[in-house]
Design an enzyme around this catalytic site. Structure first.
Site, PDB file in Angstrom:
ATOM      1  N   CYS A  74     -56.510  61.089  97.944  1.00 50.41           N
ATOM      2  CA  CYS A  74     -55.127  60.649  97.684  1.00 50.41           C
ATOM      3  C   CYS A  74     -54.250  61.781  97.142  1.00 50.41           C
ATOM      4  CB  CYS A  74     -55.130  59.477  96.721  1.00 50.41           C
ATOM      5  SG  CYS A  74     -56.226  58.155  97.247  1.00 50.41           S
ATOM      6  N   HIS A 133     -48.651  58.888  93.859  1.00 48.39           N
ATOM      7  CA  HIS A 133     -49.586  58.119  94.661  1.00 48.39           C
ATOM      8  C   HIS A 133     -49.680  56.735  94.026  1.00 48.39           C
ATOM      9  CE1 HIS A 133     -52.861  56.771  96.948  1.00 48.39           C
ATOM     10  NE2 HIS A 133     -53.647  56.637  95.884  1.00 48.39           N
ATOM     11  N   ASN A 188     -52.712  50.749  99.260  1.00 37.51           N
ATOM     12  CA  ASN A 188     -53.046  52.146  98.978  1.00 37.51           C
ATOM     13  C   ASN A 188     -53.313  52.861 100.306  1.00 37.51           C
ATOM     14  OD1 ASN A 188     -54.260  54.557  98.312  1.00 37.51           O
ATOM     15  ND2 ASN A 188     -55.761  53.675  96.906  1.00 37.51           N
TER      16      ASN A 188
HETATM   17  O1  UT7 Z   1     -56.649  55.915  95.099  1.00 37.33           O
HETATM   18  C1  UT7 Z   1     -57.567  55.503  94.127  1.00 37.33           C
HETATM   19  C2  UT7 Z   1     -58.172  54.242  94.648  1.00 37.33           C
HETATM   20  N1  UT7 Z   1     -58.664  53.220  93.806  1.00 37.33           N
HETATM   21  C3  UT7 Z   1     -58.099  52.769  92.656  1.00 37.33           C
HETATM   22  O2  UT7 Z   1     -57.183  53.283  92.121  1.00 37.33           O
HETATM   23  C4  UT7 Z   1     -58.734  51.533  92.081  1.00 37.33           C
HETATM   24  C5  UT7 Z   1     -58.598  51.415  90.606  1.00 37.33           C
HETATM   25  N2  UT7 Z   1     -59.107  50.141  90.150  1.00 37.33           N
HETATM   26  C6  UT7 Z   1     -58.449  48.963  90.337  1.00 37.33           C
HETATM   27  O3  UT7 Z   1     -57.382  48.940  90.912  1.00 37.33           O
HETATM   28  C7  UT7 Z   1     -59.042  47.716  89.725  1.00 37.33           C
HETATM   29  O4  UT7 Z   1     -60.209  48.026  89.005  1.00 37.33           O
HETATM   30  C8  UT7 Z   1     -59.354  46.611  90.777  1.00 37.33           C
HETATM   31  C9  UT7 Z   1     -58.059  46.081  91.381  1.00 37.33           C
HETATM   32  C10 UT7 Z   1     -60.254  47.142  91.878  1.00 37.33           C
HETATM   33  C11 UT7 Z   1     -60.056  45.438  90.078  1.00 37.33           C
HETATM   34  O5  UT7 Z   1     -59.207  44.950  89.054  1.00 37.33           O
HETATM   35  P1  UT7 Z   1     -59.775  44.714  87.572  1.00 37.33           P
HETATM   36  O6  UT7 Z   1     -58.643  44.264  86.768  1.00 37.33           O
HETATM   37  O7  UT7 Z   1     -60.480  45.978  87.154  1.00 37.33           O
HETATM   38  O8  UT7 Z   1     -60.756  43.529  87.821  1.00 37.33           O
HETATM   39  P2  UT7 Z   1     -62.259  43.382  87.291  1.00 37.33           P
HETATM   40  O9  UT7 Z   1     -63.186  44.122  88.202  1.00 37.33           O
HETATM   41  O10 UT7 Z   1     -62.318  43.644  85.815  1.00 37.33           O
HETATM   42  O11 UT7 Z   1     -62.478  41.846  87.467  1.00 37.33           O
HETATM   43  C12 UT7 Z   1     -61.796  40.861  86.642  1.00 37.33           C
HETATM   44  C13 UT7 Z   1     -62.154  39.484  87.147  1.00 37.33           C
HETATM   45  C14 UT7 Z   1     -63.649  39.290  87.372  1.00 37.33           C
HETATM   46  O12 UT7 Z   1     -63.949  37.939  87.119  1.00 37.33           O
HETATM   47  P3  UT7 Z   1     -64.606  37.503  85.716  1.00 37.33           P
HETATM   48  O13 UT7 Z   1     -65.880  38.283  85.608  1.00 37.33           O
HETATM   49  O14 UT7 Z   1     -63.588  37.879  84.665  1.00 37.33           O
HETATM   50  O15 UT7 Z   1     -64.805  36.005  85.875  1.00 37.33           O
HETATM   51  C15 UT7 Z   1     -63.825  39.563  88.833  1.00 37.33           C
HETATM   52  O16 UT7 Z   1     -64.936  38.932  89.383  1.00 37.33           O
HETATM   53  O17 UT7 Z   1     -61.535  39.268  88.423  1.00 37.33           O
HETATM   54  C16 UT7 Z   1     -62.531  39.010  89.402  1.00 37.33           C
HETATM   55  N3  UT7 Z   1     -62.117  39.676  90.623  1.00 37.33           N
HETATM   56  C17 UT7 Z   1     -61.350  39.105  91.547  1.00 37.33           C
HETATM   57  N4  UT7 Z   1     -60.821  37.877  91.645  1.00 37.33           N
HETATM   58  C18 UT7 Z   1     -60.082  37.588  92.724  1.00 37.33           C
HETATM   59  C19 UT7 Z   1     -62.375  40.960  90.988  1.00 37.33           C
HETATM   60  N5  UT7 Z   1     -61.779  41.222  92.163  1.00 37.33           N
HETATM   61  C20 UT7 Z   1     -61.148  40.074  92.534  1.00 37.33           C
HETATM   62  C21 UT7 Z   1     -60.352  39.719  93.643  1.00 37.33           C
HETATM   63  N6  UT7 Z   1     -59.844  38.480  93.699  1.00 37.33           N
HETATM   64  N7  UT7 Z   1     -60.093  40.574  94.645  1.00 37.33           N
END
Ligand code: UT7
Length: 316
Positions: A117, A242, A272
């Protein structure tokens, strides 16, 4: 390039920008058919509403570059080099840039930059080096077809990535009215495995760690670039970052002091798009008349590697 009398440039000007998106759209609601998620969750946790899929990396790059060249008022004979930032090339070998040069009818050097990126900003700094060696005009393109390496059944990654391309014609500016007044490039290979894809694989990501490292990288590279320019955040008129998740920007802006009002965002409609995001945002900024002569525009890339890169440009 004029071989008889090479100009010695002292600055760099962007004279034309274009972008391209494949027509097919994948909405958040579409994703609920392949994974356990919802439009509300994706919007709230990332800021993304939809992403484009389809096309080829060379095809999108060619389309964006042709628009940039037309807007710059230049023809195939005016381009000295093609630098293409991509993390999703058409082939592992050869690079994608030669096919783009062929399709644009160019007769010049062409190579890819692989810095995820951050790639387009890396490419801009590389272009500056070539301009200092006597080239006059360079295409700096970012193009991605991330749908080919994204698993749209995996809710950890499938919500984020999409396709697109952005291109800029960069020209030497001997008067230095326009220039890159500060820049920084960096990498930390200790974080290779927080975001990667094997050959023939799909993107694997530790989202939380990428989030943490991205915020750190953004803050660090901004500080370094401003220090090189001898400027502060108050001198920055517009930030073109980005964008992977709007919450990453909100967290970084809180530390740096930037405002979302001075930030160009396209994430909601594109997701993204890795190396393509920054030039596509630049295109949006120009369409919206957000940049005036003399403004200082900060390009800010961060991503897999980890890599990061920033460049502060005085607009001509
Ligand atoms: O160019 C660089 C590329 N990548 C990035 O920049 C990614 C950076 N990271 C992120 O954007 C975030 O970490 C994500 C969007 C990927 C995930 O968001 P988060 O706020 O870190 O979610 P999490 O993994 O902490 O999950 C929170 C909750 C969990 O449920 P519980 O355990 O609290 O019940 C997950 O299972 O949300 C759940 N969850 C979802 N729910 C619905 C995780 N992904 C999803 C989803 N839809 N897609």
């Amino acid at each position: 390039m004029n071989a008889q009398a090479p100009i010695i440039p002292t600055g760099l000007r962007i004279i034309g920008v274009g972008s391209a998106l494949p027509p097919k759209i994948l909405t958040n609601d579409d994703l609920t058919a392949t994974m356990d998620t919802s439009d509300a969750w994706i919007r709230e946790r990332t800021g993304i509403g939809q992403r484009h899929i389809g096309g080829t990396t060379s095809g999108l790059a060619t389309e964006a570059a042709a628009i940039a060249m037309e807007r710059a008022g230049v023809g195939p004979g005016d381009i000295d080099l093609v630098i293409l930032a991509t993390t999703s090339p058409d082939y592992i070998c050869p690079g994608t840039a030669p096919a783009v040069a062929r399709d644009l009818g160019l007769d010049c050097g062409a190579f890819d930059v692989s810095a995820a990126c951050s790639g387009w900003v890396y490419g801009l700094t590389v272009a500056r080096g070539y301009l200092l060696q006597g080239m006059e005009r360079i295409l700096v393109i970012g193009s991605e077809t991330l749908d080919r390496i994204t698993d749209y059944t995996d809710r950890g990654t499938g919500i984020l990535f999409g396709n697109g391309a952005g291109a800029a014609v960069v020209q030497a500016d001997p008067g230095a009215t326009a220039d890159i007044v500060g820049w920084d490039t960096g990498a930390d290979g200790n974080y290779v495995h927080i975001l990667y894809s094997e050959h023939d694989g799909v993107l694997q990501m530790d989202g939380k760690e990428v989030f943490r490292q991205a915020v750190k990288a953004i803050v660090r590279t901004t500080e370094r670039t401003l220090a090189m320019a001898g400027m502060t955040i108050d001198d920055v008129d517009l930030v073109i970052p980005h964008q992977a998740n709007v919450r990453i920007l909100e967290a970084a802006w809180k530390k740096i002091g930037f405002s979302m009002d001075d930030t160009i965002q396209i994430l909601e409609r594109t997701g993204n798009t890795s190396g393509a995001t920054i030039p596509m945002c630049l295109d949006q900024a120009l369409d919206d008349d957000r940049i005036a002569a003399g403004d200082h525009v900060l390009f800010l890339g961060f991503g897999a590697g980890m890599t990061w890169a920033s460049a502060l440009m005085r607009w001509g």
